[in-house]
Design an enzyme around this catalytic site. Structure first.
Site, PDB file in Angstrom:
ATOM      1  N   SER A 178      -0.549  42.192-120.340  1.00 39.46           N
ATOM      2  CA  SER A 178      -0.110  41.313-119.338  1.00 39.46           C
ATOM      3  C   SER A 178       0.274  41.807-117.981  1.00 39.46           C
ATOM      4  O   SER A 178       0.774  42.866-117.942  1.00 39.46           O
ATOM      5  CB  SER A 178       1.313  40.574-119.772  1.00 39.46           C
ATOM      6  OG  SER A 178       1.822  39.580-118.851  1.00 39.46           O
ATOM      7  N   CYS A 230      13.405  38.035-120.194  1.00 42.47           N
ATOM      8  CA  CYS A 230      13.598  39.508-120.222  1.00 42.47           C
ATOM      9  C   CYS A 230      14.386  40.243-119.514  1.00 42.47           C
ATOM     10  O   CYS A 230      15.016  39.611-118.565  1.00 42.47           O
ATOM     11  CB  CYS A 230      12.003  39.361-119.307  1.00 42.47           C
ATOM     12  SG  CYS A 230      11.355  41.026-118.966  1.00 42.47           S
ATOM     13  N   GLU A 255      14.067  47.227-123.648  1.00 38.76           N
ATOM     14  CA  GLU A 255      14.452  45.982-124.808  1.00 38.76           C
ATOM     15  C   GLU A 255      13.069  45.848-125.426  1.00 38.76           C
ATOM     16  O   GLU A 255      11.930  45.794-124.762  1.00 38.76           O
ATOM     17  CB  GLU A 255      14.445  44.814-123.978  1.00 38.76           C
ATOM     18  CG  GLU A 255      16.005  44.713-123.309  1.00 38.76           C
ATOM     19  CD  GLU A 255      16.366  43.303-122.626  1.00 38.76           C
ATOM     20  OE1 GLU A 255      17.454  43.283-122.061  1.00 38.76           O
ATOM     21  OE2 GLU A 255      15.424  42.464-122.624  1.00 38.76           O
ATOM     22  N   HIS A 270       2.406  32.486-112.150  1.00 38.81           N
ATOM     23  CA  HIS A 270       3.700  31.776-111.779  1.00 38.81           C
ATOM     24  C   HIS A 270       3.719  30.838-110.433  1.00 38.81           C
ATOM     25  O   HIS A 270       4.586  30.010-110.308  1.00 38.81           O
ATOM     26  CB  HIS A 270       4.884  32.721-111.781  1.00 38.81           C
ATOM     27  CG  HIS A 270       4.925  33.546-112.951  1.00 38.81           C
ATOM     28  ND1 HIS A 270       4.739  32.947-114.390  1.00 38.81           N
ATOM     29  CD2 HIS A 270       5.148  34.942-113.157  1.00 38.81           C
ATOM     30  CE1 HIS A 270       4.945  34.136-115.284  1.00 38.81           C
ATOM     31  NE2 HIS A 270       5.164  35.068-114.493  1.00 38.81           N
TER      32      HIS A 270
HETATM   33  S1  SF4 Z   1       9.977  41.577-112.692  1.00 41.84           S
HETATM   34 FE1  SF4 Z   1      10.148  40.721-114.624  1.00 41.84          FE
HETATM   35  S2  SF4 Z   1       8.598  39.166-114.902  1.00 41.84           S
HETATM   36 FE2  SF4 Z   1       8.292  40.325-112.953  1.00 41.84          FE
HETATM   37  S3  SF4 Z   1       6.683  41.768-113.445  1.00 41.84           S
HETATM   38 FE3  SF4 Z   1       8.762  42.876-113.815  1.00 41.84          FE
HETATM   39  S4  SF4 Z   1       9.328  42.561-115.923  1.00 41.84           S
HETATM   40 FE4  SF4 Z   1       7.535  40.913-115.468  1.00 41.84          FE
END
Ligand code: SF4
Length: 366
Positions: A211, A353, A100, A236
């Site tokens: 990121s 996501c 995506e 998080h």
């Molecule tokens: S599981 Fe999802 S939130 Fe976690 S690092 Fe992978 S893509 Fe990013």
């Protein structure tokens, strides 16, 4: 993980190549090297993706390029647009894997009082993700493979092309889509350089954010790359116990080790790290969590971006109310932390996501 090249067809993916590499290819077939800049200017400067339209190249060269190289290799399987303009596109690569890409429109308020349009592309770097964050759709089923440089660049180029058609411009890039960018380190670094290059998309380094969920060794390596990009740490959870519960990969990485790596990044680059914190109702949004997060942010001199969770069907997490999110934000600010609550963009457009991909039956259990 098996190395992958876009080798399903005989043609090479041109977007895998840097200027130097394309010059070498052209020189090897008897062409002058300046043709490479011409081709890349058509592609990145004007978003022209058919060799036949590159009218200042000799016809014979256009035919040869078309026979040997592909510019776009993906098929667009689906796309959805939210009322706020956030656009999400599901691309299928030649081997059948899909990822995506999201375009997020927003406005920057400038000191002059005038708004400046910001158009950000959120790029994926892997097919699926091995990190397995408990709250994320992309982590369900793990990672199938890394994306190539060309596949990462194609996502950005397609968005730049869509924006050009609307008389807009791509201004920012975030590596925050599917996958852990620092687990596909070489590809991420090459893509950052191609995005930034004057022969590439020409996006300023400070407008590029990578990121990571937190790989200390790679963060320290990134610190030595001589780049001025922004590093965003997807935290998080503000303590080891909760972090290990929410992010299985974090089990081998104590928070203290991660924070030391972020300090190295700041020390080497002078760039402040950003902390990303997704608020999960009743899980990581208590006053104690706010205090712990504030202590980390102050230690790193980091900006905190709060985001309220976009619920994912089948996962046991919920979104805090606006009132709860505001309380958490206020608690950080009371302690002197520079924090913002980012709007969840395109909630209506499956924007969390990995959700569009899931709707197409992928990423559901390995
Ligand atoms: S599981 Fe999802 S939130 Fe976690 S690092 Fe992978 S893509 Fe990013």
């Amino acid at each position: 993980m098996e190395p992958y090249t876009s080798g399903m067809s005989a043609k090479q993916h041109l977007l895998d190549l840097s200027l130097d590499q394309l010059e070498a290819e052209l020189e090897g077939s008897g062409e002058p090297t300046y043709r490479a800049r011409q081709v890349l200017h058509w592609i990145f400067g004007r978003q022209v993706t058919h060799f036949t339209d590159m009218t200042d190249l000799p016809g014979a060269l256009r035919d040869r390029l078309d026979a040997d190289l592909s510019i776009l290799v993906a098929e667009e399987l689906d796309s959805s647009k939210a009322p706020d303009g956030t656009t999400k596109t599901l691309l299928q690569w030649p081997d059948g894997a899909s990822t995506e890409t999201v375009m997020i429109p927003s406005q920057d308020r400038r000191s002059s009082g005038r708004d400046r349009q910001r158009r950000t592309v959120c790029l994926s770097t892997q097919v699926g993700c091995d990190v397995g964050c408990r709250f994320c759709a992309s982590g369900i089923g793990g990672s199938q493979r890394d994306l190539t440089v060309g596949e990462v660049m194609e996502q950005a180029l397609r968005v730049a092309q869509q924006l050009r058609d609307q008389e807009e411009r791509l201004t920012h890039v975030v590596f925050m889509g599917m996958g852990e960018p620092l687990a596909n380190y070489g590809v991420t670094m090459a893509a950052v350089r191609h995005l930034n290059a004057e022969w590439g998309l020409g996006i300023g380094q400070r407008r590029i954010t990578v990121s990571t969920v937190g790989l200390p060794t790679q963060i320290e390596r990134l610190a030595r790359e001589g780049l001025q990009i922004t590093l965003a740490l997807s935290l998080h959870a503000p303590n080891d116990e909760l972090r290990q519960e929410l992010i299985p990969w974090a089990r081998g990485v104590p928070l203290e080790r991660l924070l030391q790596a972020c300090e190295t990044y700041f020390g080497e680059t002078g760039r402040e790290v950003t902390l990303e914190y997704c608020l999960l109702a009743g899980t990581n949004d208590s006053p104690v969590h706010a205090d712990q997060l504030a202590a980390i942010a102050k230690r790193l001199r980091a900006h905190v971006n709060l985001l309220s969770y976009n619920p994912v069907e089948g996962l046991p997490f919920t979104r805090p109310t606006d009132f709860q999110s505001h309380d958490f934000l206020a608690a950080l600010r009371r302690q002197g932390v520079n924090a913002h609550h980012r709007q969840s963009r395109g909630l209506e457009a499956n924007a969390a996501c990995g959700q569009l991909r899931r709707r197409h039956g992928e990423g559901l259990g390995a």
